[in-house]
Motif scaffolding. Structure first.
Motif, mmCIF file in Angstrom:
data_model
loop_
_atom_site.group_PDB
_atom_site.id
_atom_site.type_symbol
_atom_site.label_atom_id
_atom_site.label_comp_id
_atom_site.label_asym_id
_atom_site.label_seq_id
_atom_site.Cartn_x
_atom_site.Cartn_y
_atom_site.Cartn_z
ATOM 1 N N ILE A 66 1.110 -1.089 0.077
ATOM 2 C CA ILE A 66 0.012 -0.109 -0.060
ATOM 3 C C ILE A 66 0.949 1.167 0.026
ATOM 4 C CG2 ILE A 66 -1.988 1.220 1.074
ATOM 5 C CD1 ILE A 66 -2.679 -1.705 0.490
ATOM 6 N N ASP A 67 0.676 2.293 -1.031
ATOM 7 C CA ASP A 67 1.358 3.381 -1.178
ATOM 8 C C ASP A 67 0.655 4.471 -1.127
ATOM 9 O OD1 ASP A 67 3.409 5.131 -1.629
ATOM 10 O OD2 ASP A 67 3.775 4.492 -3.561
ATOM 11 N N TRP A 68 0.548 5.098 0.113
ATOM 12 C CA TRP A 68 -0.296 6.521 -0.135
ATOM 13 C C TRP A 68 0.680 7.719 -0.609
ATOM 14 C CZ3 TRP A 68 -1.448 9.361 5.056
ATOM 15 C CH2 TRP A 68 -2.525 10.327 5.084
ATOM 16 N N ARG A 69 0.378 7.969 -1.628
ATOM 17 C CA ARG A 69 1.337 8.673 -2.532
ATOM 18 C C ARG A 69 1.331 10.272 -1.991
ATOM 19 N NH1 ARG A 69 -0.007 6.571 -8.394
ATOM 20 N NH2 ARG A 69 -1.406 8.161 -8.216
ATOM 21 N N GLU A 70 2.511 10.866 -1.824
ATOM 22 C CA GLU A 70 2.747 12.078 -1.194
ATOM 23 C C GLU A 70 2.318 13.099 -2.345
ATOM 24 O OE1 GLU A 70 5.776 12.604 1.341
ATOM 25 O OE2 GLU A 70 4.238 14.440 1.908
ATOM 26 N N ARG A 71 2.460 12.861 -3.499
ATOM 27 C CA ARG A 71 2.344 13.856 -4.811
ATOM 28 C C ARG A 71 0.767 14.174 -5.175
ATOM 29 N NH1 ARG A 71 1.331 10.927 -9.699
ATOM 30 N NH2 ARG A 71 2.226 8.910 -9.820
ATOM 31 N N ASP A 72 0.005 13.187 -5.022
ATOM 32 C CA ASP A 72 -1.343 13.374 -5.252
ATOM 33 C C ASP A 72 -2.307 12.891 -4.220
ATOM 34 O OD1 ASP A 72 -1.241 10.589 -5.729
ATOM 35 O OD2 ASP A 72 -1.730 10.515 -7.897
ATOM 36 N N ASN A 73 -1.862 12.538 -3.155
ATOM 37 C CA ASN A 73 -2.729 12.068 -2.070
ATOM 38 C C ASN A 73 -3.484 10.642 -2.282
ATOM 39 O OD1 ASN A 73 -3.970 12.284 0.718
ATOM 40 N ND2 ASN A 73 -5.778 13.548 -0.274
ATOM 41 N N HIS A 74 -3.164 9.935 -3.383
ATOM 42 C CA HIS A 74 -4.110 8.932 -3.742
ATOM 43 C C HIS A 74 -3.306 7.589 -3.123
ATOM 44 C CE1 HIS A 74 -6.375 10.052 -7.634
ATOM 45 N NE2 HIS A 74 -6.010 11.031 -6.895
ATOM 46 N N VAL A 75 -3.980 6.446 -2.933
ATOM 47 C CA VAL A 75 -3.827 5.513 -2.074
ATOM 48 C C VAL A 75 -3.700 4.364 -3.188
ATOM 49 C CG1 VAL A 75 -4.140 3.689 -0.360
ATOM 50 C CG2 VAL A 75 -4.777 6.391 -0.074
#
Ligand SMILES: N[C@@H](CCC[C@H](N)C(=O)O)C(=O)O
Length: 304
Positions: free
Chosen positions: A260-269
């Protein structure tokens, strides 16, 4: 509209899924059909992923998600990976965009067969989860179960990722807890006007954790992908882990993992994991009557 439709019995790291092909039709899989299929040992499932013709420009399909009690769900991460695997096998394509009642989802199948689903942005506002009481900070709300002075589970993080989740932090393996007893009480707690998925989460390092989930509308499941996303986001949000974790689902066969990657760049999971085809057949979306496809012995499991 009448007539049988094709379906596949699949699983997403143990989460039991029926992928039903409703394309070219205007009817829906009925709650009665879902309950009948869930009641048969052969077709027992956690979620039905019904693939419909697209409703929005730029999407490949509209997905209707039903729980095994016949209720609707807005998100199903493990089921979405199953849909991607089925459509990739049918079309040879690798990337898909789906619409559900909760919004748009992008997904891609990788060369190693694993599948990533962009589950969108987490929602933390109390009235959007929704909760029945106003909480300014939903990373730790007042809710507990067990004796008042020695609660067994307490202070969950709550959020939505297209469906409502409560994450209870535990310090032992989640399999050690009587989730079958606490799950229904918490799922139906007055705090959750639309009920909630209930997850026990043990953080084992800044990049690893273990979960187990009682699903809203489906009960004790072997795995729940949106709950894995909610647990990972909640762990990062409360400083327990970083934004990317390897998450072991304790109840899944062989304790399988999801990244699971909660992406910093766009707030998407973004959730990445496996999907598995088991067998195919035809069913009646009105009643749930079904028949398995005949498989020639030499075709074996490759026949899908
Ligand atoms: N198993 C699913 C989640 C299913 C939906 C849930 N029961 C609900 O009603 O919210 C997953 O993999 O995400």
């Amino acid at each position: 509209m009448t007539g049988m439709v094709e379906f596949a019995k699949m699983n997403g790291i143990g989460n039991k899924i029926l992928v039903v092909d409703m394309r070219g039709r205007t009817d829906r899989v009925t709650p009665e059909a879902a309950i009948a299929l869930a009641g048969d040992a052969e077709t027992r499932f956690d979620q039905i992923m019904a693939i419909h013709d697209p409703k929005a420009h730029g999407t490949d399909a509209y997905i209707d998600i039903l729980n095994n009690d016949g209720s609707k769900a807005g998100a199903c991460g493990n089921g979405t990976r199953c849909v991607v695997q089925a459509l990739a096998a049918e079309t040879g394509r690798k990337a898909f965009t789906f619409q559900t009642v909760a919004g748009i989802l992008n997904a891609v199948e990788h060369d190693d067969g694993s599948i990533s689903v962009d589950m969108g942005k987490p929602e933390f506002r109390w009235d959007r989860i929704p909760l029945s009481e106003e909480f300014h900070d939903t990373s730790k709300i007042e809710l507990q179960i067990g004796p008042i002075d020695a609660p067994i589970l307490h202070s969950p993080a709550v959020m939505s990722i297209g469906n409502p989740h409560a994450i209870f932090w535990v310090d032992r393996d989640p399999m050690d807890y009587d989730l079958e007893r606490f799950g229904p009480l918490l799922e139906n707690h007055p705090m959750f006007p639309e009920k909630a998925n209930i997850t026990l989460a043990q953080v084992t390092s800044p990049s690893t954790m273990i979960t187990r989930t009682w699903e809203r509308g489906a009960g004790l499941t072997l795995a729940c992908g949106s709950a894995a996303c909610a647990a990972a986001v909640s762990a990062a949000r409360t400083g327990r882990t970083g934004r990317k974790v390897e998450l072991t689902v304790a109840s899944s066969p062989g304790r399988q993992t999801l990244t699971i990657d909660w992406r910093e760049r766009d707030n998407h999971v973004v959730m990445t994991g496996a999907a598995e085809w088991e067998w195919s057949g035809r069913l009646d979306p009105l009643t749930g009557a079904f028949a398995r496809d005949e498989v020639a012995p030499q075709d074996g499991a490759a026949a899908h």
